[in-house]
Design a protein around this motif. Structure first.
Motif, PDB file in Angstrom:
ATOM      1  N   CYS A 132     -44.413 -43.944  27.564  1.00  0.00           N
ATOM      2  CA  CYS A 132     -43.486 -44.953  27.030  1.00  0.00           C
ATOM      3  C   CYS A 132     -42.041 -44.501  27.191  1.00  0.00           C
ATOM      4  O   CYS A 132     -41.157 -45.287  27.534  1.00  0.00           O
ATOM      5  CB  CYS A 132     -43.794 -45.234  25.559  1.00  0.00           C
ATOM      6  N   LEU A 133     -41.804 -43.212  26.927  1.00  0.00           N
ATOM      7  CA  LEU A 133     -40.440 -42.686  27.057  1.00  0.00           C
ATOM      8  C   LEU A 133     -40.017 -42.665  28.537  1.00  0.00           C
ATOM      9  O   LEU A 133     -38.898 -43.057  28.878  1.00  0.00           O
ATOM     10  CB  LEU A 133     -40.366 -41.288  26.426  1.00  0.00           C
ATOM     11  N   VAL A 134     -40.918 -42.246  29.405  1.00  0.00           N
ATOM     12  CA  VAL A 134     -40.609 -42.257  30.847  1.00  0.00           C
ATOM     13  C   VAL A 134     -40.361 -43.700  31.300  1.00  0.00           C
ATOM     14  O   VAL A 134     -39.468 -43.956  32.116  1.00  0.00           O
ATOM     15  CB  VAL A 134     -41.746 -41.585  31.657  1.00  0.00           C
ATOM     16  N   ALA A 135     -41.110 -44.651  30.741  1.00  0.00           N
ATOM     17  CA  ALA A 135     -40.922 -46.065  31.110  1.00  0.00           C
ATOM     18  C   ALA A 135     -39.481 -46.485  30.844  1.00  0.00           C
ATOM     19  O   ALA A 135     -38.833 -47.125  31.676  1.00  0.00           O
ATOM     20  CB  ALA A 135     -41.893 -46.938  30.322  1.00  0.00           C
ATOM     21  N   ARG A 136     -38.962 -46.111  29.672  1.00  0.00           N
ATOM     22  CA  ARG A 136     -37.570 -46.456  29.366  1.00  0.00           C
ATOM     23  C   ARG A 136     -36.622 -45.801  30.366  1.00  0.00           C
ATOM     24  O   ARG A 136     -35.680 -46.433  30.860  1.00  0.00           O
ATOM     25  CB  ARG A 136     -37.226 -45.993  27.944  1.00  0.00           C
ATOM     26  N   ARG A 137     -36.884 -44.537  30.713  1.00  0.00           N
ATOM     27  CA  ARG A 137     -36.021 -43.845  31.673  1.00  0.00           C
ATOM     28  C   ARG A 137     -36.085 -44.496  33.052  1.00  0.00           C
ATOM     29  O   ARG A 137     -35.092 -44.557  33.777  1.00  0.00           O
ATOM     30  CB  ARG A 137     -36.428 -42.360  31.766  1.00  0.00           C
TER      31      ARG A 137
END
Lengths: 418, 538
Positions: free
Chosen positions: A260-265
């Motif tokens: 999820c965090l990588v998705a935002r990045r």
């Protein structure tokens, strides 16, 4: 709160006015740093693979025969309750709308997954592109070194470009944030250079006498693009070492939450569609304990993602959709499980041009009535998602034999659009 | 008396087991269609000549000069890629080059068709037409069982018409009769199974997309909605219960209109030539007899086109499942010639393969001066005046890499179980990662993620590593000099020798100590794996 004396936009104006534009970052970097609804749009899909129970997630019926032991809690949308295993998400629900009446005819994992990935039922004569591929096709981004569609986590049915072409196939990274996958060369730089110069020599021999055909293979083009990607600065989006400890903690410590965090990045880099998969929702047995365990992973990550997107002013340009391929039976089976149920399952969606806080559809609390009130076919959901991204779902594309196919065959749901 | 009573039961059991064993042993291991009707050279040449004559007439009419005939080692590479799904092994290349027989291509065709890898690869690709290649509803071992049945049937020369009849009409326990997979898979998926089976039957066996007529009449051809529904009704009473495929009593079949959701009762009816339907109490047997009827030219044209596609990388007519109507029998086209020959020779697909290999296009070079210009290129390509350049399928790609990394030919029966399983597991993962298109219209072509995977992925790394056990390692250690070393790398990966330019470029890299040479061989392997020449059939 004090306003900063100069915001980024003002600085841009000043710099341009002063003839200092040479000192500004390149255009693509500027595009990636834009915020709010002026920014090009992206889609993040949280895919709950296996078919999550609507009764243990967004459509609980506590105290009924079908409800099982699941309890409900109020959310930041007045009057809307979700299962009590999602306390963090409950506080972020005002960003989202709830559909409790999705319907399809597909009760088989394969066929249902195809439907929720593409918005079309399986057609043996045609491979439809995934919704992510459609978004990438409709919103091209020339400044991207990495593929425009990315799949994070263990998704065993990869999203493909279908008739739009292999360049819209998702790039799959199974362990985002903890491994680069195969994205970096394993060989030391001088040897890599030798290898690349070798390739030119072999290519020359093959091109002789078949130039047109070899050009058509796109082999050389793909090599260049792959090498650009492998050395691109944008790859840093897959790593989390420059994220604040507090941010990482907020998302949680699981493969899904790192996804999820990588998705935002990734969407900050201009990637058009990212899907993050959480597996194991196929709870034919021990439905209640297993779903609660998965909820522990989903709740924190989903809530943190919404809050993060909102805080960074990215939510207006990002549609977030959370769904599985179908729901589960109101009837609890002998193994304390629930079986496949495509008649009235739930999803959450928000961001982009979507309204928050809307509730659509309702299922029968007694479980006797199979059909939900206000049924919404899956294609209608996708027509809505495309509209929310500023894409016309009726736009037609021709397949390789000239057969015209729309982005979506559904009708968008205006009640969900702002 | 008492003793006799005690002996009776064991004696009966022993006798029963004995009878059972005797009965099993008496059944022929290979069915009646023996290897005896392997094709005779002359007949094959006659059929291939007829195909060539038709093509030559087309070339002459459009003043097209066909490409030159390519060298036999390249033809051998095509043959291996098509039949066993890998480039030839280093060992096979040596054997092929040592074979001086003028008929060596034909002999190697027979040899590769009889190879266990033919079942692994060719049967699997052909099987994709009948059983969805992508669905995960079919477990790997079930898919494997179907593929093995199909492959063994082909190798034994079982007539294709019989193979088709078994697929359409078989009854019985799914695990026992692999032919039932064709019907059982769709039935087990429920909802609209009969419609899907009608669509698959017409596409796989007749090369016709009659399923457009599921919702409306076909836009180009003459198919109508009632024709499609009549065909679907043949599957209306199939049931899949307790892992058994069976039919209930013939009854009327109710179909739901895809657009209006109206329900209609439909009786089984074939879309054309109803006189071919025999009177049989079993509906699916009636349908099977009609599909495979000797006069049903669509049936054999469809398989001829499909096998042409498997052999040359591009079907004679594309899309492979939307063929034009057969021409008049007085004016046969290439597919008719192949189809008629197949019918005359007992529907033996091995024979069809031999004929296709003997036709001119199979041996033509994939280079042509017209290929420097887009318009001219299209003309020679459409007329089959040049061998098509097509992308290797993922199965071919991984198998070719594995083969290049080994010195001897990789056959399951020649490896220990662990090694063979590991090899299959890697193939499975690679294919899964890469994705397969099947018959669908899908602009599938090598993509950037595919390229990244080849450039830096574990598959390339594993198969280019120079160790004691791998071909790169042994080539580096055992080649007498740098020139032989380079030649061996080229033969193992590209089935050809390096050009002078390539020699001039690579030989200096192969100088130096053992370690440096091993590194250089790894780099050359990596280079060749990433070249278009390796990744595309030519």
């Amino acid at each position: 709160m004090l306003q900063p004396p100069l915001d980024r936009r003002d600085l841009l104006k000043w710099a341009t006015g002063l003839g200092m534009s040479f000192a500004l970052p390149a255009l693509d970097v500027r595009a990636a740093s834009r915020r709010g609804d002026e920014r090009p749009r992206s889609l993040i899909t949280l895919r709950l693979s296996g078919g999550p129970s609507q009764l243990e997630t967004w459509d609980p019926h506590p105290g009924t025969k079908i409800g099982g032991p699941t309890k409900a809690i109020p959310t930041s949308i007045p009057g809307v309750e979700i299962a009590s295993s999602f306390p963090l998400l409950a506080d972020q629900m005002h960003h989202l709308s709830v559909i409790r009446s999705l319907v399809s005819k597909e009760g088989d994992h394969d066929r249902a997954t195809y439907l929720v990935k593409t918005g079309f039922r399986i057609d043996p004569t045609l491979r439809h592109p995934s919704v992510g591929a459609i978004v990438a096709h409709a919103l091209p981004n020339d400044h991207l070194d990495i593929p425009p569609v990315i799949s994070l986590g263990y998704d065993n049915r990869l999203s493909r470009g279908g008739f739009l072409g292999g360049r819209f196939d998702a790039l799959r990274v199974r362990e985002p944030g903890s491994s680069d996958g195969d994205l970096k060369s394993w060989i030391a730089e001088p040897r890599q250079q030798r290898r690349l110069s070798n390739l030119d020599v072999v290519a020359q021999a093959f091109t002789r006498g078949r130039k047109v055909v070899v050009d058509r293979t796109m082999h050389a083009h793909n090599l260049d693009a792959a090498l650009t990607m492998m050395t691109s600065d944008q790859l840093k989006a897959f790593r989390l070492d420059d994220e604040l400890e507090s941010t990482r903690l907020a998302y949680g410590d699981s493969n899904f939450s790192r996804g999820c965090l990588v998705a935002r990045r990734l969407i900050e880099q201009g990637v058009r569609a990212v899907e993050v998969t959480l597996q194991n929702f196929d709870t034919h047995d021990q439905n209640f304990t297993r779903t609660a365990e998965l909820a522990g992973t989903l709740d924190g990550a989903f809530a943190a993602l919404l809050k993060d997107l909102h805080d960074r002013d990215l939510l207006a340009s990002t549609v977030v959709l959370c769904l599985g391929e179908f729901g589960r039976t109101p009837k609890i089976n002998g193994a304390d499980g629930r079986d496949h149920w495509p008649h009235g399952f739930s999803c959450l969606l928000g961001g982009g041009n979507l309204r928050g806080g809307v509730l659509l559809g309702a299922t029968d609390p007694s479980g006797k009535e199979e059909n939900p009130a206000d049924p919404i076919p899956v294609p209608d959901l996708y027509a809505t998602v495309l509209r929310a991204l500023g894409i016309d779902p009726t736009h037609q594309i021709n397949t390789s034999i000239g057969r015209p196919i729309r982005y979506s065959d559904g009708t968008s749901i205006d009640r969900l659009l702002s | 008396m008492e003793t006799r009573k005690y002996l009776l039961l064991p004696a009966t059991v022993v006798l029963a087991v004995f009878c059972l064993v005797a009965w099993v042993a008496a059944r022929p291991a290979v069915s009646a269609h023996s290897l005896a009707n392997a094709p005779r050279g002359e007949d094959v040449a006659v059929a291939a000549d007829r195909v060539d004559a038709l093509l030559q007439a087309t070339w002459a009419a459009s003043s097209i000069e066909p490409a030159k005939v390519t060298d036999e080692l390249q033809v051998f590479r095509r043959l291996a890629l098509a039949l066993v799904g890998t480039a030839p092994s280093f060992e096979e290349i040596r054997q092929f080059e040592a074979d001086t027989s003028p008929e060596r291509l034909q002999q190697w065709t027979a040899r590769l068709v009889a190879d266990s890898r033919f079942v692994e690869y060719f049967a699997a690709r052909l099987g994709d037409a009948f059983v969805d290649p992508v669905t995960e509803d079919l477990k790997p071992h079930q898919r494997e069982r179907f593929r093995r049945w199909l492959g063994n049937s082909l190798q034994q020369g079982k007539p294709y018409s019989e193979i088709a009849r078994e697929m359409i009409a078989s009854r019985g326990v799914f695990a026992d009769r692999p032919a039932t997979t064709f019907v059982a898979l769709e039935i087990s998926l429920g909802d609209q199974a009969a419609e899907r089976l009608a669509a698959r039957t017409s596409r796989a066996f007749l090369g016709q997309r009659i399923d457009c007529a599921q919702c409306h009449d076909h836009p180009f051809a003459d198919w109508t909605q009632p024709q499609f529904e009549g065909l679907a009704a043949y599957y209306g009473q199939v049931q899949f219960r307790s892992a058994r495929l069976q039919d209930t009593r013939p009854r009327s079949f109710v179909i739901e209109d895809n657009r209006t959701q109206e329900e209609r009762t439909v009786t089984p009816e074939v879309p054309f030539d109803t006189q071919w339907v025999p009177d049989n109490r079993h509906l699916r047997s009636e349908l099977a007899a009609w599909v495979t009827h000797p006069e049903n030219r669509r049936f054999r044209r469809a398989i001829a086109n499909r096998v042409w596609g498997l052999m040359l990388g591009r079907a004679f007519v594309s899309p492979v499942d939307d063929l034009p109507d057969p021409a008049s029998p007085d004016d046969p086209d290439v597919l008719d010639v192949l189809a008629d020959n197949l019918a005359n020779q007992g529907d033996d697909l091995r024979r069809l393969i031999h004929v296709i290999v003997a036709t001119r296009p199979f041996s033509l070079a994939s280079t042509h001066e017209a290929l420097d210009d887009e318009v001219a290129a299209q003309q020679v390509e459409e007329a089959w005046a040049v061998f098509p350049v097509t992308e290797l399928g993922p199965q071919q790609m991984i198998r070719a890499m594995q083969q290049a990394a080994a010195v001897s030919t990789l056959r399951a029966e020649d490896s220990n179980t662990y090694t063979a399983l590991r090899r299959f597991e890697r193939q499975f993962r690679f294919v899964e990662e890469y994705g397969i298109a099947g018959d669908a219209e899908d602009a599938q072509a090598s993509t950037i993620p595919h390229t990244v995977q080849r450039l830096s992925g574990s598959y390339t790394r594993q198969h280019s590593e120079a160790t004691l056990l791998t071909a790169p390692g042994r080539i580096a250690a055992m080649s007498s000099d740098a020139a032989t070393c380079l030649e061996n790398c080229y033969l193992a990966c590209l089935s050809r020798r390096p050009t002078l330019d390539e020699q001039a470029h690579f030989l200096p890299q192969l100088q130096g100590n053992r370690k440096q040479r091993a590194n250089a061989v790894e780099d050359i392997y990596w280079t060749l794996f990433n070249s278009a020449e390796f990744c595309w059939n030519h």
